[in-house]
Scaffold this motif. Structure first.
Motif, PDB file in Angstrom:
ATOM      1  N   GLY A 283      10.546   3.767  -1.442  1.00 38.58           N
ATOM      2  CA  GLY A 283      11.317   5.012  -1.511  1.00 38.58           C
ATOM      3  C   GLY A 283      10.623   6.141  -2.260  1.00 38.58           C
ATOM      4  N   LEU A 284       9.338   5.993  -2.593  1.00 37.81           N
ATOM      5  CA  LEU A 284       8.667   7.052  -3.369  1.00 37.81           C
ATOM      6  C   LEU A 284       8.666   8.378  -2.614  1.00 37.81           C
ATOM      7  CD1 LEU A 284       5.619   5.102  -4.847  1.00 37.81           C
ATOM      8  CD2 LEU A 284       7.612   5.989  -6.084  1.00 37.81           C
ATOM      9  N   MET A 285       8.902   9.444  -3.353  1.00 35.57           N
ATOM     10  CA  MET A 285       9.064  10.751  -2.700  1.00 35.57           C
ATOM     11  C   MET A 285       7.810  11.203  -1.959  1.00 35.57           C
ATOM     12  SD  MET A 285       8.995  13.367  -5.870  1.00 35.57           S
ATOM     13  CE  MET A 285       7.784  13.228  -7.160  1.00 35.57           C
ATOM     14  N   CYS A 286       6.623  10.786  -2.455  1.00 30.27           N
ATOM     15  CA  CYS A 286       5.384  11.249  -1.817  1.00 30.27           C
ATOM     16  C   CYS A 286       5.237  10.735  -0.393  1.00 30.27           C
ATOM     17  CB  CYS A 286       4.181  10.817  -2.640  1.00 30.27           C
ATOM     18  SG  CYS A 286       4.216   9.054  -3.018  1.00 30.27           S
ATOM     19  N   ARG A 287       6.059   9.764   0.024  1.00 26.73           N
ATOM     20  CA  ARG A 287       5.971   9.247   1.387  1.00 26.73           C
ATOM     21  C   ARG A 287       6.585  10.244   2.373  1.00 26.73           C
ATOM     22  NH1 ARG A 287       7.985   4.079   2.809  1.00 26.73           N
ATOM     23  NH2 ARG A 287       6.267   4.198   4.281  1.00 26.73           N
TER      24      ARG A 287
ATOM     25  N   GLU B 183      -3.371   6.726 -11.923  1.00 24.40           N
ATOM     26  CA  GLU B 183      -2.632   5.857 -12.843  1.00 24.40           C
ATOM     27  C   GLU B 183      -1.280   6.460 -13.239  1.00 24.40           C
ATOM     28  OE1 GLU B 183      -5.747   5.935 -12.542  1.00 24.40           O
ATOM     29  OE2 GLU B 183      -6.490   3.882 -12.714  1.00 24.40           O
ATOM     30  N   TYR B 184      -1.160   7.792 -13.118  1.00 19.33           N
ATOM     31  CA  TYR B 184       0.135   8.420 -13.410  1.00 19.33           C
ATOM     32  C   TYR B 184       1.220   7.976 -12.424  1.00 19.33           C
ATOM     33  CZ  TYR B 184      -2.308  11.481 -10.134  1.00 19.33           C
ATOM     34  OH  TYR B 184      -3.050  11.953  -9.075  1.00 19.33           O
ATOM     35  N   CYS B 185       0.828   7.402 -11.270  1.00 22.56           N
ATOM     36  CA  CYS B 185       1.829   6.909 -10.304  1.00 22.56           C
ATOM     37  C   CYS B 185       2.713   5.828 -10.915  1.00 22.56           C
ATOM     38  CB  CYS B 185       1.148   6.357  -9.057  1.00 22.56           C
ATOM     39  SG  CYS B 185       0.253   7.595  -8.116  1.00 22.56           S
ATOM     40  N   TYR B 186       2.230   5.153 -11.969  1.00 22.17           N
ATOM     41  CA  TYR B 186       3.055   4.133 -12.616  1.00 22.17           C
ATOM     42  C   TYR B 186       4.370   4.723 -13.143  1.00 22.17           C
ATOM     43  CZ  TYR B 186      -0.572   0.512 -12.569  1.00 22.17           C
ATOM     44  OH  TYR B 186      -1.485  -0.430 -12.191  1.00 22.17           O
TER      45      TYR B 186
ATOM     46  N   PRO C 266      -2.961   8.258   4.394  1.00 23.02           N
ATOM     47  CA  PRO C 266      -3.053   7.865   2.981  1.00 23.02           C
ATOM     48  C   PRO C 266      -2.502   8.943   2.039  1.00 23.02           C
ATOM     49  CG  PRO C 266      -5.211   8.457   3.841  1.00 23.02           C
ATOM     50  CD  PRO C 266      -4.262   8.531   4.996  1.00 23.02           C
ATOM     51  N   ILE C 267      -2.157   8.529   0.832  1.00 20.80           N
ATOM     52  CA  ILE C 267      -1.645   9.418  -0.220  1.00 20.80           C
ATOM     53  C   ILE C 267      -2.575   9.266  -1.423  1.00 20.80           C
ATOM     54  CG2 ILE C 267       0.280   9.738  -1.846  1.00 20.80           C
ATOM     55  CD1 ILE C 267       2.113   8.567   0.388  1.00 20.80           C
ATOM     56  N   ALA C 268      -2.940  10.389  -2.028  1.00 21.28           N
ATOM     57  CA  ALA C 268      -3.812  10.320  -3.218  1.00 21.28           C
ATOM     58  C   ALA C 268      -3.027   9.711  -4.381  1.00 21.28           C
ATOM     59  CB  ALA C 268      -4.290  11.718  -3.589  1.00 21.28           C
ATOM     60  N   ILE C 269      -3.585   8.701  -5.018  1.00 20.60           N
ATOM     61  CA  ILE C 269      -2.864   8.055  -6.122  1.00 20.60           C
ATOM     62  C   ILE C 269      -3.715   8.042  -7.385  1.00 20.60           C
ATOM     63  CG2 ILE C 269      -1.352   6.610  -4.717  1.00 20.60           C
ATOM     64  CD1 ILE C 269      -3.295   4.314  -5.077  1.00 20.60           C
TER      65      ILE C 269
ATOM     66  N   SER D  87       0.881  -1.162   0.000  1.00 20.97           N
ATOM     67  CA  SER D  87       0.000   0.000   0.000  1.00 20.97           C
ATOM     68  C   SER D  87       0.923   1.217   0.000  1.00 20.97           C
ATOM     69  CB  SER D  87      -0.912   0.010   1.227  1.00 20.97           C
ATOM     70  OG  SER D  87      -0.112   0.074   2.377  1.00 20.97           O
ATOM     71  N   LEU D  88       0.345   2.371  -0.325  1.00 24.09           N
ATOM     72  CA  LEU D  88       1.168   3.585  -0.358  1.00 24.09           C
ATOM     73  C   LEU D  88       0.683   4.505   0.755  1.00 24.09           C
ATOM     74  CD1 LEU D  88       3.402   5.165  -1.639  1.00 24.09           C
ATOM     75  CD2 LEU D  88       1.833   5.929  -3.416  1.00 24.09           C
ATOM     76  N   ALA D  89       1.490   4.663   1.786  1.00 25.10           N
ATOM     77  CA  ALA D  89       1.107   5.506   2.919  1.00 25.10           C
ATOM     78  C   ALA D  89       2.310   6.341   3.330  1.00 25.10           C
ATOM     79  CB  ALA D  89       0.653   4.632   4.081  1.00 25.10           C
TER      80      ALA D  89
ATOM     81  N   ASP E 147       0.148  15.981  -2.055  1.00 21.31           N
ATOM     82  CA  ASP E 147       1.094  14.923  -1.684  1.00 21.31           C
ATOM     83  C   ASP E 147       2.344  14.957  -2.556  1.00 21.31           C
ATOM     84  OD1 ASP E 147      -0.274  13.524   0.459  1.00 21.31           O
ATOM     85  OD2 ASP E 147      -1.746  12.934  -1.052  1.00 21.31           O
ATOM     86  N   CYS E 148       2.228  15.481  -3.761  1.00 16.44           N
ATOM     87  CA  CYS E 148       3.391  15.589  -4.649  1.00 16.44           C
ATOM     88  C   CYS E 148       3.035  16.559  -5.773  1.00 16.44           C
ATOM     89  CB  CYS E 148       3.769  14.223  -5.233  1.00 16.44           C
ATOM     90  SG  CYS E 148       2.543  13.594  -6.392  1.00 16.44           S
ATOM     91  N   ASP E 149       4.024  16.921  -6.572  1.00 24.21           N
ATOM     92  CA  ASP E 149       3.820  17.884  -7.664  1.00 24.21           C
ATOM     93  C   ASP E 149       2.908  17.300  -8.757  1.00 24.21           C
ATOM     94  OD1 ASP E 149       4.741  20.571  -8.447  1.00 24.21           O
ATOM     95  OD2 ASP E 149       5.570  19.561 -10.200  1.00 24.21           O
ATOM     96  N   PHE E 150       2.854  15.961  -8.854  1.00 26.27           N
ATOM     97  CA  PHE E 150       1.990  15.352  -9.875  1.00 26.27           C
ATOM     98  C   PHE E 150       0.528  15.389  -9.431  1.00 26.27           C
ATOM     99  CE2 PHE E 150       6.134  13.075 -10.128  1.00 26.27           C
ATOM    100  CZ  PHE E 150       6.610  13.870 -11.149  1.00 26.27           C
ATOM    101  N   ASN E 151       0.306  15.194  -8.140  1.00 30.20           N
ATOM    102  CA  ASN E 151      -1.062  15.347  -7.643  1.00 30.20           C
ATOM    103  C   ASN E 151      -1.508  16.809  -7.756  1.00 30.20           C
ATOM    104  OD1 ASN E 151      -1.730  12.722  -7.093  1.00 30.20           O
ATOM    105  ND2 ASN E 151      -0.991  12.766  -4.999  1.00 30.20           N
ATOM    106  N   LEU E 152      -0.569  17.734  -7.651  1.00 32.39           N
ATOM    107  CA  LEU E 152      -0.893  19.144  -7.899  1.00 32.39           C
ATOM    108  C   LEU E 152      -1.335  19.317  -9.358  1.00 32.39           C
ATOM    109  CD1 LEU E 152      -0.879  22.240  -7.593  1.00 32.39           C
ATOM    110  CD2 LEU E 152       1.605  22.194  -7.681  1.00 32.39           C
TER     111      LEU E 152
HETATM  112  S1  SF4 Z   1       2.540  10.460  -8.662  1.00 36.25           S
HETATM  113 FE1  SF4 Z   1       1.835   8.882  -7.177  1.00 36.25          FE
HETATM  114  S2  SF4 Z   1       3.629   7.591  -6.686  1.00 36.25           S
HETATM  115 FE2  SF4 Z   1       4.371   9.480  -7.726  1.00 36.25          FE
HETATM  116  S3  SF4 Z   1       4.915  10.825  -6.077  1.00 36.25           S
HETATM  117 FE3  SF4 Z   1       2.786  11.318  -6.635  1.00 36.25          FE
HETATM  118  S4  SF4 Z   1       1.444  10.019  -5.339  1.00 36.25           S
HETATM  119 FE4  SF4 Z   1       3.551   9.202  -5.209  1.00 36.25          FE
END
Ligand code: SF4
Length: 330
Positions: A266-270, A318-321, A313-316, A34-36, A283-288
């Motif tokens: 090791g994902l940065m969003c953690r 399909e771009y997380c791939y 929790p972290i918003a995820i 899981s991603l937390a 949670d990260c620049d991609f979620n922005l």
């Molecule tokens: S895109 Fe997904 S896996 Fe990548 S940093 Fe953001 S939440 Fe984490």
């Protein structure tokens, strides 16, 4: 009434329909993962989407026509936020942060608060006296510079970033070396970041860094400290390009096939929080870029009383791939 646009209520378009993509959460679960959140130690500050370039891979669709930039008041709120919580690093990004008028105010405010202040640069946003004054500020605060440099092949790099950008970038890298950046013993760190110039995965980190170090030195006499290679994230302008060129399905398959379960830890969003140009937390620049704020609601940094706790929790999506492909995006 049924939504006929295919959009989610958060404004994003689901990638799964017709594209055969297993939802990221299902892939994690299949691997017993899981991603937390872990403990937050890094703050990323997005100063806005104004940029002099219009790079094909940009997940923010940044460019000269964008007028979303961080105001002085938001900068004050960000500096106060960084004072309230013990971040180990702050990473200032954009768009092109150099084009934000009050950037020196932000750098001056953040530098004394963290051991490591990072500034992203596309090496072409400002020039002349403006660039020299920013450089002097960075040297004075020992700001780590992270410069976009997609390829040591000028025609490939110009195809991604625009005609003539490599020539400009090389001149700026030489100036940075002359100021001590990227030179051993100066403690002025210059890192490069590159994204593939198309819908394919980057080459493995060690060989990419070796190649860049060799090519930059041989062709232009330029030195740097570290190089990072990341997969392009299928959002914004890059996703539009994938769809327009009918490469989206193939690219998503490339990413999902390259899913690396050991990259998840090791994902940065953690360990990172991202602040938008208008001061809200992600949670990260991609979620922005996907407009998915922390915990599903926009909260301004001025109103934050606690950082997300380990296990939150972290918003995820399909771009997380793109973050878990190969050696990952950490
Ligand atoms: S895109 Fe997904 S896996 Fe990548 S940093 Fe953001 S939440 Fe984490």
């Amino acid at each position: 009434m049924a939504d006929t646009t295919g959009k989610r209520c958060d404004g994003t378009t689901p990638l799964r329909q017709g594209e055969g993509i297993e939802p990221f959460a299902d892939t994690l679960a299949r691997h017993g993962l899981s991603l937390a959140r872990d403990r937050v130690h890094t703050l990323q500050v997005n100063t806005g989407y104004l940029c002099n370039l219009r790079c094909r891979h940009c997940h923010h669709e940044a460019g000269p026509g964008r007028n979303e930039i961080m105001s002085r008041a938001t900068m004050e709120a960000v500096v106060s936020f960084a004072r309230r919580f013990p971040f180990q690093a702050v990473d200032v990004t954009g768009g092109a942060p150099e084009l934000v008028p009050d950037l020196p105010f932000l750098v001056d405010g953040l530098a004394p608060l963290v051991p490591r202040l990072i500034l992203r640069t596309n090496l072409s946003a400002v020039s002349g006296a403006e660039w020299e004054s920013l450089l002097a500020l960075c040297v004075a605060h020992r700001v780590v510079l992270v410069a976009s440099f997609p390829s040591t092949n000028p025609s490939q790099a110009d195809a991604q970033r625009g005609a003539g950008t490599t020539e400009t970038a090389i001149a700026v890298l030489k100036r940075l070396n002359a100021a001590g950046y990227g030179v051993e013993g100066t403690r002025l760190e210059l890192d490069l970041v590159s994204n593939p110039v198309g819908s394919f995965l980057p080459m493995p980190h060690d060989s990419a860094e070796r190649k860049f170090r060799h090519d930059l030195l041989r062709k232009w006499g330029v030195a740097f400290n570290r190089q990072h290679t990341f997969a392009n994230v299928p959002l914004g302008r890059f996703r539009d390009w994938l769809l327009r060129t009918e490469n989206n399905e193939r690219y998503m398959k490339t990413l999902t096939d390259a899913f690396n379960p050991s990259a998840v830890e090791g994902l940065m969003c953690r360990t990172l929080l991202s602040v938008s140009w208008d001061g809200c937390l992600y949670d990260c620049d991609f979620n922005l870029a996907a407009d998915r704020p922390v915990a599903g609601r926009k909260i301004h940094v001025s109103d934050v009383r606690d950082l997300p706790s380990p296990g939150a929790p972290i918003a995820i999506g399909e771009y997380c791939y793109a973050c878990t492909a190969g050696s990952g995006f950490t």
